[in-house]
Design an enzyme around this catalytic site. Structure first.
Site, PDB file in Angstrom:
ATOM      1  N   TYR A 136       0.822  -1.213   0.000  1.00 23.39           N
ATOM      2  CA  TYR A 136       0.000   0.000   0.000  1.00 23.39           C
ATOM      3  C   TYR A 136       0.858   1.265   0.000  1.00 23.39           C
ATOM      4  CZ  TYR A 136      -4.613  -2.055   0.130  1.00 23.39           C
ATOM      5  OH  TYR A 136      -5.772  -2.710  -0.233  1.00 23.39           O
ATOM      6  N   GLY A 252      -9.995  -5.909  -4.466  1.00 25.72           N
ATOM      7  CA  GLY A 252      -8.640  -6.250  -4.882  1.00 25.72           C
ATOM      8  C   GLY A 252      -7.941  -7.148  -3.881  1.00 25.72           C
ATOM      9  N   ASP A 253      -8.135  -6.882  -2.596  1.00 26.24           N
ATOM     10  CA  ASP A 253      -7.560  -7.728  -1.549  1.00 26.24           C
ATOM     11  C   ASP A 253      -8.155  -9.120  -1.592  1.00 26.24           C
ATOM     12  OD1 ASP A 253      -5.896  -5.686  -0.078  1.00 26.24           O
ATOM     13  OD2 ASP A 253      -7.870  -4.744   0.090  1.00 26.24           O
ATOM     14  N   CYS A 254      -9.470  -9.185  -1.836  1.00 25.57           N
ATOM     15  CA  CYS A 254     -10.150 -10.478  -1.940  1.00 25.57           C
ATOM     16  C   CYS A 254      -9.587 -11.278  -3.109  1.00 25.57           C
ATOM     17  CB  CYS A 254     -11.655 -10.271  -2.101  1.00 25.57           C
ATOM     18  SG  CYS A 254     -12.600 -11.797  -2.261  1.00 25.57           S
ATOM     19  N   GLY A 257      -5.980 -12.464  -2.428  1.00 31.54           N
ATOM     20  CA  GLY A 257      -5.967 -13.520  -1.431  1.00 31.54           C
ATOM     21  C   GLY A 257      -6.471 -14.842  -1.977  1.00 31.54           C
TER      22      GLY A 257
END
Length: 466
Positions: A136, A252-254, A257
């Site tokens: 980030y 995006g994190d999902c 991951g």
């Protein structure tokens, strides 16, 4: 499978309220605050999602020594948090939402901070069975010793790198790098408009693959899907298979991951990308980070990567999520063998009545009992896929019985839609709907459009060919 998430962690704060008036001296809304939800953000959110899916996760990050850092760690009870401590305050990204709609975002303490990597952090990277770098832009990924450990890991285990334009470059050999469309064009210094473009994504992916020397670059394209460019192979576009309307915060994190978990399990890259797209779509339509907060409060998992026998199907979870946020759940049902224009008109009309449309689909055996041994012409898997491909259909639930009563009890729709050639009194499902005050609403019947007519025409065509 031990997954280590490396990256910048911050605190996300969602301030919820209502806006029913404007300032008397300026045409801007006044938001009456109701409550604030806190959750880990950045690498912390990616960690939280993986843990919610049942994975063993370690978070390698940097935190401050303040109340917000304590909030982050408290929200990750099943995660091993290995963090260097800084005197700088923990960054906070605060979203203001009125009636669920984003009004603005306010960032606090998000300026650049120093990095202090410990031996324990490096050991966690070296012992991981898969690594997700969630960058980030706060320079943790630029630390020389950490990069060396990540390069060692990339030579042995899958390393997925979710980049940031202000962060460090991915290490060579990373299994996949996952910029979104805007990030990909920014990183290649190409201007872009608000609309995603597959040709532009392809051009950017080629440049980034050569620059980073990763095994693959996966450019995510929002509601369209993703474009994957693998070293030594051509580009592949993976579309979303259904509507993905909803709050995309955390998508995006999902995706990163889910992709990491898939590669860690030995899944082929393209199959892992497809699965990650599907799971990210489910994440959004179930309510996204808002549903994640509710799932934490009720101690239930949002994601179902490790789904237990008897767990609710995605269609049921979707219905629950829509209902939980006050939306209207619409359902309809049938065999849908040989999809035709009459079906599409009825489904489109049904979707306009509420916030989600779930189709209850007769299984192959159920169709045979109802229509005869020659039916269905198309199997339930393909029928479900065709239905999900329609923009008006959000999900499909296949049922084995002759009537959809048991499926209705699972979905509990607010509205059950039938063609107006049916009488309410003749519907076996009418009684079960009364248990939760569900309503039956009909849509116009389209004459001369029926599967039976199409099936008969096919039989006549087949006979004439003989």
């Amino acid at each position: 499978m031990k997954i280590t998430v490396v990256g910048d962690t911050l605190l996300d704060a969602d301030v919820h309220g209502s806006a029913r008036r404007l300032l008397p001296d300026n045409p801007v809304p006044v938001v009456d605050v109701d409550h604030t939800d806190h959750r880990p953000g950045g690498a912390g959110l990616a960690t939280l999602l993986l843990a919610a899916a049942g994975h063993e996760v370690t978070l390698v990050t940097v935190l401050g020594n303040d109340e917000n850092a304590e909030r982050i760690e408290t929200a990750l009870p099943s995660v091993d948090v290995v963090a260097a401590r800084l005197e700088a305050p923990t960054p906070v990204k605060r979203r203001l939402l009125a009636e669920g709609q984003l009004v603005t975002r306010m960032d606090e303490n998000c300026s650049e901070a120093g990095v202090e990597v410990t031996e324990e952090m490096l050991a966690c990277v070296r012992s991981a069975e898969a690594v997700l770098v969630s960058d980030y832009g706060r320079h943790l990924s630029e630390d020389t010793r950490l990069r060396a450990a990540l390069e060692e890991a990339a030579a042995k285990v899958p390393v997925v790198w979710d980049p940031h334009p202000a962060g460090g470059a991915p290490v060579a050999g990373a299994a996949a790098v996952t910029p979104n469309f805007a990030e990909a064009l920014t990183l290649t210094e190409n201007p872009h408009g608000p609309e995603t473009s597959v040709p532009e994504a392809h051009t950017a992916a080629e440049a980034l693959l050569e620059r980073w020397q990763s095994q693959a670059v996966v450019v995510t394209l929002g509601a369209r899907g993703a474009l994957t460019l693998e070293a030594g192979a051509g580009a592949r576009f993976s579309p979303t298979l259904g509507p993905t309307t909803g709050d995309a915060c955390g998508a995006g994190d999902c995706f990163a991951g889910c992709l990491t978990a898939g590669l860690a399990a030995g899944t082929d890259l393209m199959d892992a990308v497809d699965r990650a797209i599907a799971e990210t779509g489910e994440f959004i339509v179930r309510g996204g980070v808002d549903a994640l907060t509710r799932a934490q409060e009720s101690e239930t998992a949002l994601l179902g990567t490790h789904e237990e026998p008897g767990a609710a199907s995605p269609a049921v979870q979707r219905a629950r999520a829509v209902r939980a946020r006050g939306g209207t759940v619409v359902a309809t049902g049938g065999c849908f063998d040989l999809l035709h224009a009459g079906h599409v008109r009825a489904l489109s009309a049904a979707r306009r009545m509420g916030d989600t449309l779930i189709v209850l689909l007769n299984s192959d055996e159920s169709v045979r009992r109802l229509k005869g041994a020659e039916r269905p012409i198309v199997g339930s898997g393909e029928r479900a896929e065709l239905l999900r491909a329609l923009d008006c259909v959000d999900d499909v639930l296949v049922f084995e019985e002759d009537t959809p009563v048991s499926a209705l009890e699972q979905i509990r729709p607010d509205i059950w839609v039938k063609s107006d050639d049916y009488r309410h009194a003749d519907l076996e499902e009418a009684e079960v709907l009364t248990r939760w005050e569900g309503r039956i609403v009909t849509v116009p019947f389209v004459p001369m459009h029926s599967t039976s007519n199409l099936a008969g025409a096919l039989r006549r065509l087949d006979s004439s060919a003989v």
